[in-house]
Write a protein that holds these residues in place. Structure first.
Motif, PDB file in Angstrom:
ATOM      1  N   TYR A  44     -41.680  55.197  -4.648  1.00 41.68           N
ATOM      2  CA  TYR A  44     -41.123  53.906  -4.236  1.00 41.68           C
ATOM      3  C   TYR A  44     -42.244  52.956  -3.851  1.00 41.68           C
ATOM      4  O   TYR A  44     -43.154  53.326  -3.110  1.00 41.68           O
ATOM      5  N   GLN A  45     -42.144  51.721  -4.387  1.00 45.30           N
ATOM      6  CA  GLN A  45     -43.165  50.720  -4.064  1.00 45.30           C
ATOM      7  C   GLN A  45     -42.523  49.563  -3.297  1.00 45.30           C
ATOM      8  O   GLN A  45     -41.514  49.005  -3.726  1.00 45.30           O
ATOM      9  N   PRO A  46     -43.116  49.223  -2.144  1.00 42.80           N
ATOM     10  CA  PRO A  46     -42.535  48.163  -1.304  1.00 42.80           C
ATOM     11  C   PRO A  46     -42.623  46.773  -1.937  1.00 42.80           C
ATOM     12  O   PRO A  46     -43.553  46.479  -2.689  1.00 42.80           O
ATOM     13  N   GLN A  47     -41.646  45.948  -1.621  1.00 44.16           N
ATOM     14  CA  GLN A  47     -41.616  44.542  -2.039  1.00 44.16           C
ATOM     15  C   GLN A  47     -41.596  43.688  -0.769  1.00 44.16           C
ATOM     16  O   GLN A  47     -40.773  43.917   0.115  1.00 44.16           O
ATOM     17  N   ILE A  48     -42.518  42.730  -0.710  1.00 50.10           N
ATOM     18  CA  ILE A  48     -42.757  42.002   0.533  1.00 50.10           C
ATOM     19  C   ILE A  48     -42.403  40.517   0.392  1.00 50.10           C
ATOM     20  O   ILE A  48     -42.770  39.877  -0.592  1.00 50.10           O
ATOM     21  N   ASP A  49     -41.689  40.013   1.382  1.00 48.87           N
ATOM     22  CA  ASP A  49     -41.359  38.581   1.459  1.00 48.87           C
ATOM     23  C   ASP A  49     -42.620  37.815   1.858  1.00 48.87           C
ATOM     24  O   ASP A  49     -43.208  38.077   2.904  1.00 48.87           O
ATOM     25  N   LEU A  50     -43.040  36.862   1.023  1.00 49.17           N
ATOM     26  CA  LEU A  50     -44.325  36.192   1.259  1.00 49.17           C
ATOM     27  C   LEU A  50     -44.276  35.196   2.405  1.00 49.17           C
ATOM     28  O   LEU A  50     -45.305  34.823   2.961  1.00 49.17           O
ATOM     29  N   ARG A  51     -43.092  34.759   2.769  1.00 43.61           N
ATOM     30  CA  ARG A  51     -42.995  33.783   3.855  1.00 43.61           C
ATOM     31  C   ARG A  51     -43.052  34.486   5.211  1.00 43.61           C
ATOM     32  O   ARG A  51     -43.728  34.051   6.122  1.00 43.61           O
ATOM     33  N   THR A  52     -42.325  35.615   5.306  1.00 42.90           N
ATOM     34  CA  THR A  52     -42.197  36.283   6.604  1.00 42.90           C
ATOM     35  C   THR A  52     -43.025  37.557   6.721  1.00 42.90           C
ATOM     36  O   THR A  52     -43.203  38.079   7.817  1.00 42.90           O
ATOM     37  N   GLY A  53     -43.476  38.097   5.597  1.00 43.27           N
ATOM     38  CA  GLY A  53     -44.180  39.380   5.636  1.00 43.27           C
ATOM     39  C   GLY A  53     -43.242  40.572   5.735  1.00 43.27           C
ATOM     40  O   GLY A  53     -43.683  41.724   5.800  1.00 43.27           O
ATOM     41  N   ASP A 254     -41.639  33.743  -3.875  1.00 39.71           N
ATOM     42  CA  ASP A 254     -40.883  34.316  -2.759  1.00 39.71           C
ATOM     43  C   ASP A 254     -41.402  35.678  -2.298  1.00 39.71           C
ATOM     44  O   ASP A 254     -41.455  35.952  -1.110  1.00 39.71           O
ATOM     45  N   GLU A 255     -41.707  36.536  -3.277  1.00 38.02           N
ATOM     46  CA  GLU A 255     -42.013  37.914  -2.925  1.00 38.02           C
ATOM     47  C   GLU A 255     -43.150  38.466  -3.761  1.00 38.02           C
ATOM     48  O   GLU A 255     -43.486  37.909  -4.800  1.00 38.02           O
ATOM     49  N   ALA A 256     -43.723  39.575  -3.295  1.00 39.15           N
ATOM     50  CA  ALA A 256     -44.793  40.223  -4.039  1.00 39.15           C
ATOM     51  C   ALA A 256     -44.720  41.732  -3.904  1.00 39.15           C
ATOM     52  O   ALA A 256     -44.155  42.261  -2.950  1.00 39.15           O
ATOM     53  N   GLN A 257     -45.315  42.360  -4.913  1.00 39.56           N
ATOM     54  CA  GLN A 257     -45.327  43.809  -4.995  1.00 39.56           C
ATOM     55  C   GLN A 257     -46.656  44.167  -5.622  1.00 39.56           C
ATOM     56  O   GLN A 257     -47.073  43.521  -6.571  1.00 39.56           O
ATOM     57  N   GLY A 258     -47.367  45.142  -5.090  1.00 46.60           N
ATOM     58  CA  GLY A 258     -48.649  45.503  -5.706  1.00 46.60           C
ATOM     59  C   GLY A 258     -49.507  46.344  -4.790  1.00 46.60           C
ATOM     60  O   GLY A 258     -49.166  46.575  -3.631  1.00 46.60           O
ATOM     61  N   TYR A 259     -50.637  46.778  -5.360  1.00 48.59           N
ATOM     62  CA  TYR A 259     -51.521  47.686  -4.629  1.00 48.59           C
ATOM     63  C   TYR A 259     -52.057  47.050  -3.346  1.00 48.59           C
ATOM     64  O   TYR A 259     -52.469  47.754  -2.435  1.00 48.59           O
ATOM     65  N   LEU A 260     -52.094  45.722  -3.282  1.00 48.14           N
ATOM     66  CA  LEU A 260     -52.538  45.074  -2.050  1.00 48.14           C
ATOM     67  C   LEU A 260     -51.726  45.575  -0.860  1.00 48.14           C
ATOM     68  O   LEU A 260     -52.254  45.768   0.232  1.00 48.14           O
ATOM     69  N   TYR A 261     -50.441  45.773  -1.079  1.00 46.27           N
ATOM     70  CA  TYR A 261     -49.573  46.289  -0.009  1.00 46.27           C
ATOM     71  C   TYR A 261     -49.515  47.802  -0.046  1.00 46.27           C
ATOM     72  O   TYR A 261     -49.697  48.466   0.966  1.00 46.27           O
ATOM     73  N   SER A 262     -49.240  48.331  -1.217  1.00 44.50           N
ATOM     74  CA  SER A 262     -49.177  49.780  -1.358  1.00 44.50           C
ATOM     75  C   SER A 262     -48.942  50.168  -2.808  1.00 44.50           C
ATOM     76  O   SER A 262     -48.275  49.453  -3.551  1.00 44.50           O
ATOM     77  N   LYS A 263     -49.470  51.312  -3.184  1.00 45.94           N
ATOM     78  CA  LYS A 263     -49.079  51.931  -4.444  1.00 45.94           C
ATOM     79  C   LYS A 263     -47.682  52.519  -4.261  1.00 45.94           C
ATOM     80  O   LYS A 263     -47.218  52.679  -3.136  1.00 45.94           O
ATOM     81  N   PRO A 264     -47.014  52.844  -5.374  1.00 46.68           N
ATOM     82  CA  PRO A 264     -45.748  53.563  -5.231  1.00 46.68           C
ATOM     83  C   PRO A 264     -45.998  54.884  -4.490  1.00 46.68           C
ATOM     84  O   PRO A 264     -47.018  55.526  -4.709  1.00 46.68           O
ATOM     85  N   MET A 265     -45.078  55.227  -3.589  1.00 39.75           N
ATOM     86  CA  MET A 265     -45.272  56.398  -2.729  1.00 39.75           C
ATOM     87  C   MET A 265     -44.120  57.381  -2.877  1.00 39.75           C
ATOM     88  O   MET A 265     -42.984  56.973  -3.085  1.00 39.75           O
TER      89      MET A 265
END
Ligand code: C2E
Ligand code: MG
Ligand code: MG
Ligand code: MG
Length: 284
Positions: A44-53, A254-265
């Motif tokens: 599972y890879q997290p998806q992050i709201d760019l406005r609120t984190g 609006d949102e981002a997903q990627g290794y910057l936050y996390s790889k799929p876990m």
């Protein structure tokens, strides 16, 4: 003319088979066994709201733990699974497992989260896709709004009327719909008006070179603006650097997903990640 086309097709196929047959047959053979031997897992890879984190979702990505070859990435077996039809059985398993996991997390006290599942064109276009979604939902007890399906643009373009009524029925159940790898397919943008899409996932090939390629910047920026104008969420895939993130934020993505936050876990690590987010978890 038809005969000629037939012959060409035939020749094309034999060449393919001569070069690829061994690896292909080996993978196809062990894929068949893998379903029964339960060698698949979802990460599972997290998806992050760019406005609120805040954490707003998780994409489920299949992993194959082959007993001899080790970890086989999806790009090495999904196409073969599609060609052999095994994708239907595998895809069913993915849907059910993702729903089961989402409910297990909710029962373990995690804040409820939308889980996104990749759906192959072959799987989607089979007559009983709607039934397999219904089964996955009812078997797990997951509320439909916590399930998102990811389709690529090309899936929607053939048999538009049939696809439209299928999507409408799925949307009426309450599930969410994302367009994956957006910008890479043959899309007639008019389908965005017809289909009830929730989210556009900007393909990582555009995100990768944001820093050095003005054309990629223009494309990303145009997709984000179009998404906003059409009232869709935009999500950037494959975000790896703070500079990419800055650009995306400035564009209003609006949102981002990627290794910057996390790889799929694996699920256990993902659960730790979610708990560490504290209150910063939302349903998108
Ligand atoms: P996708 O759905 O576009 O998934 C995104 C891919 O990018 C994933 O690769 C993910 O691990 C990778 N990724 C995420 N963040 C980054 C990043 O910052 N940098 C880079 N370089 N890559 C990043 P993965 O897991 O290998 O999956 C590849 C593709 O296989 C997926 O592309 C999807 O099309 C397919 N796939 C994966 N799981 C499933 C599944 O359960 N069913 C079906 N039908 N297809 C699947
Ligand atoms: Mg995807
Ligand atoms: Mg993608
Ligand atoms: Mg892809």
């Amino acid at each position: 003319h038809a005969k000629e086309a037939g012959r060409n097709t035939y020749r094309f196929f034999t060449e393919q088979i001569n070069t690829d047959s061994l690896a292909h047959l080996r993978i196809a053979h062990s894929l068949r066994a893998a379903v029964r031997a339960r060698e698949f897992a979802l990460h599972y890879q997290p998806q992050i709201d760019l406005r609120t984190g805040a954490l707003v979702g998780a994409e489920a990505l299949i992993r194959w733990h082959h007993p001899e070859e080790g970890l086989v990435p999806p790009n090495d077996f999904i196409a073969i699974a599609e060609q052999t039809g095994l994708i239907v059985e595998i895809g069913d398993w993915v849907l059910r497992e993702a729903c089961r996991q989402a409910v297990a997390w909710q029962r373990a006290g995690l804040p409820p989260l939308v889980v996104a599942v990749n759906i192959s064109a072959v799987q989607f276009r089979r007559g009983d896709f709607e039934q397999s979604v219904l089964t996955a939902l009812s078997e797990s007890g997951l509320a439909p709004r916590f399930l998102e399906i990811e389709l690529t643009e090309s899936v929607l373009l053939h048999d538009m009327e049939i696809m439209l009524s299928l999507i409408n029925r799925l949307k009426d159940l309450g599930i969410k719909l994302a367009i994956d790898d957006f910008g890479t397919g043959y899309s007639s943008l008019s389908y965005l008006k017809k289909f009830k899409v929730d989210r556009l996932k900007i393909d990582q090939s555009f995100v990768r070179d944001i820093g050095r390629d003005p054309e990629d910047r223009a494309i990303v920026s145009a997709i984000v603006q179009m998404a906003r104008a059409l009232n869709l969420q935009s999500l950037a895939e494959g975000v790896e650097t703070p500079a990419q993130l800055e650009f995306l934020r400035a564009q209003g993505c609006d949102e981002a997903q990627g290794y910057l936050y996390s790889k799929p876990m694996p699920p256990e690590a993902f659960e730790v990640f979610v708990r560490a987010m504290g209150d910063e978890v939302r349903e998108y």
